[in-house]
Write an enzyme that holds these catalytic residues in place. Structure first.
Site, PDB file in Angstrom:
ATOM      1  N   HIS A 379      -3.507  13.113  -3.225  1.00  0.00           N
ATOM      2  CA  HIS A 379      -4.328  12.625  -2.600  1.00  0.00           C
ATOM      3  C   HIS A 379      -5.506  13.833  -2.481  1.00  0.00           C
ATOM      4  O   HIS A 379      -5.313  14.802  -1.573  1.00  0.00           O
ATOM      5  CB  HIS A 379      -4.121  11.838  -1.498  1.00  0.00           C
ATOM      6  CG  HIS A 379      -5.283  10.905  -0.868  1.00  0.00           C
ATOM      7  ND1 HIS A 379      -5.385  11.180   0.570  1.00  0.00           N
ATOM      8  CD2 HIS A 379      -6.167  10.356  -1.409  1.00  0.00           C
ATOM      9  CE1 HIS A 379      -6.504  10.302   0.764  1.00  0.00           C
ATOM     10  NE2 HIS A 379      -6.964   9.822  -0.192  1.00  0.00           N
ATOM     11  N   HIS A 380      -6.981  13.734  -2.744  1.00  0.00           N
ATOM     12  CA  HIS A 380      -7.837  14.446  -2.294  1.00  0.00           C
ATOM     13  C   HIS A 380      -8.988  13.865  -1.590  1.00  0.00           C
ATOM     14  O   HIS A 380      -9.938  13.131  -2.212  1.00  0.00           O
ATOM     15  CB  HIS A 380      -8.418  15.089  -3.656  1.00  0.00           C
ATOM     16  CG  HIS A 380      -7.644  16.197  -4.129  1.00  0.00           C
ATOM     17  ND1 HIS A 380      -8.014  16.530  -5.346  1.00  0.00           N
ATOM     18  CD2 HIS A 380      -6.434  17.046  -3.583  1.00  0.00           C
ATOM     19  CE1 HIS A 380      -7.085  17.466  -5.854  1.00  0.00           C
ATOM     20  NE2 HIS A 380      -6.174  17.743  -4.559  1.00  0.00           N
ATOM     21  N   GLU A 381      -8.873  13.719  -0.331  1.00  0.00           N
ATOM     22  CA  GLU A 381      -9.911  13.095   0.436  1.00  0.00           C
ATOM     23  C   GLU A 381     -10.823  14.137   0.706  1.00  0.00           C
ATOM     24  O   GLU A 381     -10.456  15.009   1.234  1.00  0.00           O
ATOM     25  CB  GLU A 381      -9.451  12.236   1.791  1.00  0.00           C
ATOM     26  CG  GLU A 381     -10.482  11.770   2.684  1.00  0.00           C
ATOM     27  CD  GLU A 381     -11.376  10.610   2.231  1.00  0.00           C
ATOM     28  OE1 GLU A 381     -11.109   9.565   1.803  1.00  0.00           O
ATOM     29  OE2 GLU A 381     -12.722  11.200   2.097  1.00  0.00           O
ATOM     30  N   HIS A 449     -11.667   6.783  -5.463  1.00  0.00           N
ATOM     31  CA  HIS A 449     -12.130   5.792  -4.449  1.00  0.00           C
ATOM     32  C   HIS A 449     -13.550   6.024  -4.200  1.00  0.00           C
ATOM     33  O   HIS A 449     -13.884   7.322  -4.092  1.00  0.00           O
ATOM     34  CB  HIS A 449     -11.121   5.662  -3.321  1.00  0.00           C
ATOM     35  CG  HIS A 449      -9.759   4.731  -3.583  1.00  0.00           C
ATOM     36  ND1 HIS A 449      -9.413   3.800  -2.522  1.00  0.00           N
ATOM     37  CD2 HIS A 449      -9.170   4.590  -4.653  1.00  0.00           C
ATOM     38  CE1 HIS A 449      -8.546   3.095  -3.107  1.00  0.00           C
ATOM     39  NE2 HIS A 449      -8.326   3.611  -4.157  1.00  0.00           N
ATOM     40  N   GLU A 450     -14.129   5.225  -3.288  1.00  0.00           N
ATOM     41  CA  GLU A 450     -15.600   5.471  -2.991  1.00  0.00           C
ATOM     42  C   GLU A 450     -16.306   6.122  -4.226  1.00  0.00           C
ATOM     43  O   GLU A 450     -16.905   7.178  -4.179  1.00  0.00           O
ATOM     44  CB  GLU A 450     -15.707   6.325  -1.743  1.00  0.00           C
ATOM     45  CG  GLU A 450     -15.117   5.675  -0.536  1.00  0.00           C
ATOM     46  CD  GLU A 450     -13.679   5.775  -0.343  1.00  0.00           C
ATOM     47  OE1 GLU A 450     -13.380   6.925  -0.917  1.00  0.00           O
ATOM     48  OE2 GLU A 450     -13.049   5.169   0.234  1.00  0.00           O
ATOM     49  N   GLU A 468     -11.846   2.460  -7.080  1.00  0.00           N
ATOM     50  CA  GLU A 468     -12.209   1.300  -6.255  1.00  0.00           C
ATOM     51  C   GLU A 468     -13.299   0.737  -6.306  1.00  0.00           C
ATOM     52  O   GLU A 468     -13.675   0.132  -7.385  1.00  0.00           O
ATOM     53  CB  GLU A 468     -11.983   1.963  -4.812  1.00  0.00           C
ATOM     54  CG  GLU A 468     -11.838   1.056  -3.779  1.00  0.00           C
ATOM     55  CD  GLU A 468     -11.507   1.624  -2.401  1.00  0.00           C
ATOM     56  OE1 GLU A 468     -10.946   1.095  -1.381  1.00  0.00           O
ATOM     57  OE2 GLU A 468     -12.136   2.633  -2.161  1.00  0.00           O
ATOM     58  N   GLU A 474      -7.338  -3.391   1.842  1.00  0.00           N
ATOM     59  CA  GLU A 474      -7.362  -2.429   3.053  1.00  0.00           C
ATOM     60  C   GLU A 474      -8.228  -3.350   4.191  1.00  0.00           C
ATOM     61  O   GLU A 474      -8.113  -3.185   5.329  1.00  0.00           O
ATOM     62  CB  GLU A 474      -8.081  -1.069   2.956  1.00  0.00           C
ATOM     63  CG  GLU A 474      -9.289  -0.838   2.332  1.00  0.00           C
ATOM     64  CD  GLU A 474      -9.762   0.508   2.089  1.00  0.00           C
ATOM     65  OE1 GLU A 474      -9.061   1.343   2.315  1.00  0.00           O
ATOM     66  OE2 GLU A 474     -11.189   0.699   1.349  1.00  0.00           O
TER      67      GLU A 474
HETATM   68  C1  NOJ Z   1     -10.494   4.882   1.900  1.00  0.00           C
HETATM   69  C2  NOJ Z   1      -9.797   4.603   0.855  1.00  0.00           C
HETATM   70  O1  NOJ Z   1     -10.138   3.340   0.124  1.00  0.00           O
HETATM   71  C3  NOJ Z   1      -8.422   4.346   1.378  1.00  0.00           C
HETATM   72  O2  NOJ Z   1      -7.641   4.048   0.189  1.00  0.00           O
HETATM   73  C4  NOJ Z   1      -7.818   5.796   1.972  1.00  0.00           C
HETATM   74  O3  NOJ Z   1      -6.606   5.452   2.335  1.00  0.00           O
HETATM   75  C5  NOJ Z   1      -8.722   6.116   3.138  1.00  0.00           C
HETATM   76  N1  NOJ Z   1     -10.185   6.230   2.305  1.00  0.00           N
HETATM   77  C6  NOJ Z   1      -8.211   7.613   3.469  1.00  0.00           C
HETATM   78  O4  NOJ Z   1      -8.780   8.542   2.366  1.00  0.00           O
END
Ligand code: NOJ
Length: 667
Positions: A379-381, A449-450, A468, A474
């Protein structure tokens, strides 16, 4: 092609007489659809018709440029050429295996008759199920570096019709509920894909293909008008696109489908992307996953450090054990790296993508996973900081690769990238492409995502697995409005789903929400199962807490449902009301049926004429109990097995907010 040229000549003659101007027409291979191009008073226009019925009336083409004359007038046709394609190519994964690219192409080269005599080329491709067109700006002395202030492309719908739409680029990453209204009632900029139901029950979807180094196209719809105009997401400077010749825009796509099955099975978007650029795709593998995820959304654990830190070695290992025991190939781990402590959204510069938290022993975890035949999804946020991410990107992928991690979920939670730019701007498009290409160099798959709205790039980069860009599950954890309404998922396959795989993350078995008791998953359990067939993604999550799955016979459906298909059929369905989807497993003769409804209970019927005539099948049915209801009794599921064949007609009872999932095993 001969027959097509002949028809074109006949029509051309008629139009020349009627309008005293030259219209050039290109037909679909079966002759049912045509796109026509014309210069009127020096301005370029196109129109589209199907079965002799006008769909798109004369609509303007061209650009406004900053600091230069607009590129939409004083044109003459310099040359035209035609060609046709009929090729079949194979997808490494998808909703079907072989894709036919069968179309006729018209290329029109335009030149200004005055001033700088600039050149503009427009290419049309007409398929049996729709049209794509793009602009090409060739290399030329009087147009080198330029700024697009506005793309002038219009889609003038011949009549008013109903459409399903969400507002574009207002900071929600496409995470809105779709609204249905007549086009003339929209007074907004909306995202594509925009799906429209014609007044005789057919479907039109306007979108784009191969979004490369350009801004995403949205559509501006003015109140009381049926004209949709391209509205490109701008940079913070107001400029839409910075470019230099030679240059080609993405394709603008207009799918014209007789019914919802044809709509979902249209491959125009994929065909208008470039062939695969990754030579060896053996490492790219669809999978199902569980993860350290819903527990954070349920506030049982945290992304950041502390007593409740979720991504600790022991917890991750219990997920690995569960995945191994239940035919799930991977485990997603969020909150494993430094950067989560404090306010990370909008402060992405604090993220390190190579420094795990001390209680996350990556070596021990990945060794254990390998022993159990399970993969970790990284995971790379970024918290919206693309600069920080790009600075670390090679090291970040190399780090994961070293530990055998070959899939990464990326995230961009902040309303603007780097505090300035919109996700769907050319800035965002450039960044997302860099991630996909860099990940491919490390043989890493991406779940974005985003994102910017997908446009079929998975054909060129099949490591772009899923995205996403949807109001997903969520929202059932924390949205203040109570969660996704039951009709939401009956709209997604025919709107956002047409842009590409959707990482919706269903699979909830526990319907009580300890954090926001007024918010919940507004479906029955059988509907959660059916969604694995109805909403397509080559990566599918079983998102709930593991304790919700243990000892539940219905979990069998999640553990056996495939994520890679050889055929997809949409049976009798209605957008916003109910969907019945049938898919054939790519790796066996088994079929799967998923049916879902909105807030209304329904009695539907399905035939099974798609099955082999001379075979018997065992159908394992996971259905709503007679007293199931998403509000009062969501868990009530009945599981039964019956023998069926291609002559079977089955009653499908769907409770309010309910569904039915069927595993059809070839005997
Ligand atoms: C929003 C993402 O859609 C979600 O899946 C993720 O858990 C959170 N951001 C944190 O990165």
């Amino acid at each position: 092609m001969k027959k097509i040229k002949l028809i074109s000549v006949i029509l051309l003659t008629i139009i020349v007489t009627a309008c005293n101007s030259k219209e050039i027409i290109v037909f679909s291979p079966n002759g049912n659809i045509f796109a026509a191009f014309e210069i009127k008073d020096g301005k370029p226009y196109y129109r589209i018709a199907k079965n002799d019925k006008q769909i798109i009336d004369f609509s303007q083409l061209g650009f406004d440029l900053n600091g230069e004359n607009a590129l939409n007038k004083n044109f003459t046709i310099k040359s035209t050429s035609e060609s046709s394609f009929d090729q079949t190519w194979e997808q490494p994964w998808g909703e079907e295996i072989s894709v036919r690219n069968h179309c006729n192409e018209l290329t029109v080269e335009l030149q200004e008759t005055e001033g700088e005599q600039r050149l503009l080329t427009i290419i049309f491709r007409v398929f049996d199920d729709g049209v794509g067109f793009r602009y090409v700006l060739p290399e030329q002395p009087n147009l080198t570096e330029f700024e697009i202030a506005d793309e002038l492309t219009e889609f003038v719908l011949h009549e008013d019709m109903y459409a399903w739409h969400i507002t574009a680029y207002k900071g929600e990453y496409y995470e809105n509920l779709y609204k249905k209204s007549q086009i003339s009632k929209i007074n907004d900029t909306v995202s594509t894909p925009l799906t429209i139901e014609t007044n005789d029950g057919q479907y039109i979807t306007i979108h784009e293909a191969n979004l490369t180094d350009y801004a995403a196209m949205n559509l501006y719809s003015k109140h009381n008008s049926t004209t949709l105009k391209a509205d490109l997401t701008p940079w913070s400077t107001g400029v839409k696109v910075y470019a230099q010749t030679p240059f080609a825009t993405p394709w603008r796509t207009i799918v014209l489908a007789d019914d919802l099955n044809a709509l979902v099975n249209s491959r125009i978007m994929l065909n208008l992307n470039e062939p695969c650029k990754i030579q060896n795709t053996d490492w790219i593998k669809p999978s199902k996953y569980v993860g350290i995820w819903w527990e954070m959304h349920m506030e049982k654990s945290t992304w950041g450090q502390g007593a409740k830190h979720g991504a600790n070695t022991k917890n991750v290992m219990s997920f690995i054990d569960f995945a191994a025991a239940n035919n799930l190939q991977s485990v997603l781990v969020e909150g494993w790296n430094y950067g989560w402590d404090g306010n990370w959204s909008g402060h992405g510069e604090q993220f390190s993508f190579t420094k795990p938290y001390p209680d996350f022993d990556i070596k021990k975890i990945t060794d254990y996973a390998a022993k159990k035949g399970v993969k970790i999804i990284g995971h790379h946020e970024t918290g919206g900081s693309t600069i920080n991410y790009e600075n670390q990107m090679n090291d970040a992928f190399a780090f994961y690769k070293k530990y055998g991690i070959d899939a990464v979920k990326t995230g961009y939670v902040y309303k603007l990238l780097d505090g300035k730019e919109l996700h769907s701007s050319q800035y965002g498009v450039r960044h997302y492409r860099k991630v996909i290409e860099t990940a491919a160099n490390y043989q890493i798959m991406i779940d974005n995502h985003e994102p910017v709205m997908p446009t079929g790039l998975q054909r060129t980069y099949p490591n772009l697995m899923t995205q996403e860009g949807v109001r997903g599950q969520e929202y059932d954890a924390w949205s203040k409005d109570g969660g996704n309404p039951p009709e939401h998922t009956t709209i997604i396959p025919f709107t956002r789903g047409l842009a590409g795989p959707v990482d919706f993350t269903f699979g909830t078995f526990g319907f009580v929400n300890p954090v926001y008791p007024q918010t919940r998953v507004r479906t029955t359990l059988a509907k959660q199962l059916a969604l694995y067939v109805v909403i397509y993604s080559p990566l599918q999550m079983a998102s709930d807490l593991l304790e919700k799955y243990r000892g539940k016979p219905a979990f069998e459906f999640i553990s056996i449902v495939p994520v890679d298909w050889s055929k997809t059929i949409i049976k009798e369905s209605k957008i916003g009301d109910y969907v019945v989807t049938v898919r054939k497993d790519k790796h066996s003769d088994d079929w799967f049926l998923g049916a879902i409804t909105d807030e209304n209970a329904r009695n539907l019927k399905s035939d099974f004429s798609f099955l082999d005539k001379d075979k018997k099948y065992m159908a394992k049915i996971f259905k709503d109990a007679p007293d199931a209801d998403w509000q009062t009794n969501p868990d009530a599921v009945v599981i039964e097995e019956i023998e069926i064949d291609s002559d079977t007609i089955m009653d499908l009872y769907l409770a309010a907010g309910g569904g039915i999932a069927i595993w059809i095993k070839a005997e």
